[in-house]
Structures are given as structure tokens and as C-alpha cells.
Write an enzyme that holds these catalytic residues in place. Structure first.
Site, short mmCIF file in Angstrom:
data_model
loop_
_atom_site.label_atom_id
_atom_site.label_comp_id
_atom_site.label_asym_id
_atom_site.label_seq_id
_atom_site.Cartn_x
_atom_site.Cartn_y
_atom_site.Cartn_z
N GLU A 47 12.32 -2.43 4.96
CA GLU A 47 12.26 -1.27 5.86
C GLU A 47 12.55 -1.69 7.30
O GLU A 47 12.50 -2.87 7.65
CB GLU A 47 10.88 -0.62 5.79
CG GLU A 47 10.62 0.04 4.46
CD GLU A 47 9.28 0.75 4.39
OE1 GLU A 47 9.09 1.48 3.42
OE2 GLU A 47 8.44 0.59 5.30
N CYS A 56 17.37 -0.70 0.35
CA CYS A 56 16.62 -0.62 -0.91
C CYS A 56 16.66 -1.95 -1.66
O CYS A 56 17.56 -2.76 -1.47
CB CYS A 56 17.23 0.46 -1.81
SG CYS A 56 17.14 2.12 -1.12
N GLU A 58 17.35 -2.48 -4.78
CA GLU A 58 18.51 -2.60 -5.65
C GLU A 58 19.72 -3.12 -4.88
O GLU A 58 20.43 -4.02 -5.34
CB GLU A 58 18.87 -1.24 -6.28
CG GLU A 58 17.76 -0.65 -7.12
CD GLU A 58 16.79 0.24 -6.36
OE1 GLU A 58 16.30 1.22 -6.96
OE2 GLU A 58 16.51 -0.03 -5.17
#
Length: 139
Positions: A47, A56, A58
Site C-alpha cells: 500500500e 496488489c 498478484e
């Protein structure tokens, strides 16, 4: 994909959650990406106070693999939940992550969303990204 690989990927995704940097949402996600060569790349969500700069789990795993020359993938496992707690629900890849997966993987890529090794769901990328926009769409 056999159960041993699924277990290994889910364990790696759960382990990757520990590497997440989520000081704002406290929602930690881990991903484990399996290459065609049998290597596993892990990633956690990262973040940023400027939410648009957040990445993210992924995509972190995908970008790590791609930056090391890997371009063909067999499966990805994703596990997420509130920091300090076991995953309470399934964490699905967001739309951007699905699109990035589609850039580097075929529609039969296994996408595993897991709460534990015993509790998971499995999809293909085509099921999660129907009518995806790919390179063929701009040629």
C-alpha cells in the site's frame, strides 16, 4: 494440477501474506505464481498513502517473475484477510490483476483463491476474465 502443487502454492500464498505492507487497510494479501518451469514467485500487497500507487499481491508476484525473464505461467494462488487473522473469506484478484494475468497467461491458467489448504476454490482465468482485452484486440 495435482493436489501437491495446489498445497504448495496455497502455503506460499499464505506465507507471502506475512510480507504484505498494509498500514492503511490492514488487509494483507499474498500471492504465489507458478511458472511453466516449476518456479514459484511470491508477492504481497504494497500500500501507499497515495492509494493509486498501491500494488496488489498478484501483480507484485507477476512483475517479479516477468522482471526475471519468466513469461509462461501455470497457476496462481491468492490468500487475503485482515492483518493478524487467518483469511476469513476468499480474496479474488481485482480487475487490473486479472487483466495483467491475461497479458502473460492463457485462459486456462488456474486461479486458486484460498482460506487454507483445505478450503479453497479454483477457477480458470477465462472464468474470471471473460471477453478479456488482449494484444489481439489492438492489432
Amino acid at each position: 494440477m495435482d493436489t501437491a502443487w495446489k498445497d504448495k502454492l496455497i502455503e506460499a500464498a499464505l506465507e507471502a501474506r506475512k510480507m504484505a505492507y498494509a498500514p492503511y487497510s490492514h488487509y494483507c494479501v499474498g500471492a504465489a505464481l507458478l511458472t511453466r518451469e516449476g518456479e514459484i514467485y511470491q508477492g504481497g500487497n504494497i500500500e501507499n498513502a497515495s492509494y493509486g500507487a498501491t500494488n496488489c499481491a498478484e501483480r507484485t508476484a507477476i512483475f517479479k517473475a516477468v522482471s526475471e525473464g519468466r513469461r509462461q505461467f501455470r497457476a496462481i494462488a491468492v490468500a487475503g484477510g485482515l492483518e493478524g487473522h487467518a483469511p476469513g473469506d476468499y480474496s479474488y484478484p481485482c480487475g487490473i490483476c486479472r487483466q495483467v494475468l491475461g497479458e502473460f497467461a492463457k485462459g486456462d491458467l488456474a486461479v486458486i483463491v484460498a482460506r487454507s489448504k483445505e478450503d479453497y476454490r479454483e477457477y480458470t482465468l477465462d472464468e474470471l476474465l471473460p471477453c478479456g482485452f488482449g494484444g489481439g484486440s489492438i492489432r
